[in-house]
Design a protein around this motif. Structure first.
Motif, mmCIF file in Angstrom:
data_model
loop_
_atom_site.group_PDB
_atom_site.id
_atom_site.type_symbol
_atom_site.label_atom_id
_atom_site.label_comp_id
_atom_site.label_asym_id
_atom_site.label_seq_id
_atom_site.Cartn_x
_atom_site.Cartn_y
_atom_site.Cartn_z
ATOM 1 N N PHE A 32 0.843 -1.186 0.000
ATOM 2 C CA PHE A 32 0.000 0.000 0.000
ATOM 3 C C PHE A 32 0.883 1.241 0.000
ATOM 4 N N MET A 41 -5.919 4.799 -2.766
ATOM 5 C CA MET A 41 -6.592 3.706 -3.453
ATOM 6 C C MET A 41 -5.995 3.562 -4.850
ATOM 7 N N PRO A 42 -5.345 2.421 -5.155
ATOM 8 C CA PRO A 42 -4.802 2.237 -6.497
ATOM 9 C C PRO A 42 -5.922 2.061 -7.526
ATOM 10 N N ASP A 44 -6.189 -0.109 -9.910
ATOM 11 C CA ASP A 44 -6.517 -1.515 -10.177
ATOM 12 C C ASP A 44 -6.718 -2.327 -8.889
ATOM 13 N N ALA A 45 -7.284 -1.696 -7.874
ATOM 14 C CA ALA A 45 -7.436 -2.339 -6.569
ATOM 15 C C ALA A 45 -8.481 -3.450 -6.606
ATOM 16 N N LYS A 46 -8.143 -4.558 -5.975
ATOM 17 C CA LYS A 46 -9.079 -5.672 -5.817
ATOM 18 C C LYS A 46 -9.994 -5.360 -4.628
ATOM 19 N N HIS A 49 -8.316 -5.292 -1.275
ATOM 20 C CA HIS A 49 -7.439 -4.125 -1.170
ATOM 21 C C HIS A 49 -8.271 -2.875 -0.866
ATOM 22 N N GLN A 50 -9.410 -2.736 -1.546
ATOM 23 C CA GLN A 50 -10.290 -1.581 -1.326
ATOM 24 C C GLN A 50 -10.826 -1.567 0.101
ATOM 25 N N VAL A 53 -8.040 -0.379 2.482
ATOM 26 C CA VAL A 53 -7.803 1.064 2.378
ATOM 27 C C VAL A 53 -8.920 1.830 3.083
#
Length: 70
Positions: A32, A41-42, A44-46, A49-50, A53
């Motif tokens: 991160f 938040m990237p 291409d976040a899965k 991952h979201q 965050v």
């Protein structure tokens, strides 16, 4: 880059809040980046991952609110 061996949201939130920018790695969650004391938040976040965050950023907001109230 700071590495966390376990997912401890409060500990991660305190670390991110204390530094202006950088990167953290959470075992089992991934890498991160953060800036201005909040996780980024990237694009291409899965979903996992979201969720991470959002949870950590919410804790940071709560920590900041508690600091203002004290």
């Amino acid at each position: 880059m700071r590495t966390f061996q376990k997912y401890q949201p409060l500990l991660v939130a305190k670390h991110v809040k204390g530094f202006f920018s950088g990167r953290v790695y959470i075992q089992g969650r991934g890498d991160f980046s953060y800036a201005k004391g909040m996780l980024i938040m990237p694009d291409d976040a899965k979903p996992e991952h979201q969720d991470t965050v959002q949870e950590i950023n919410q804790l940071i907001v709560e920590l900041q609110a508690n600091a203002m109230a004290a």
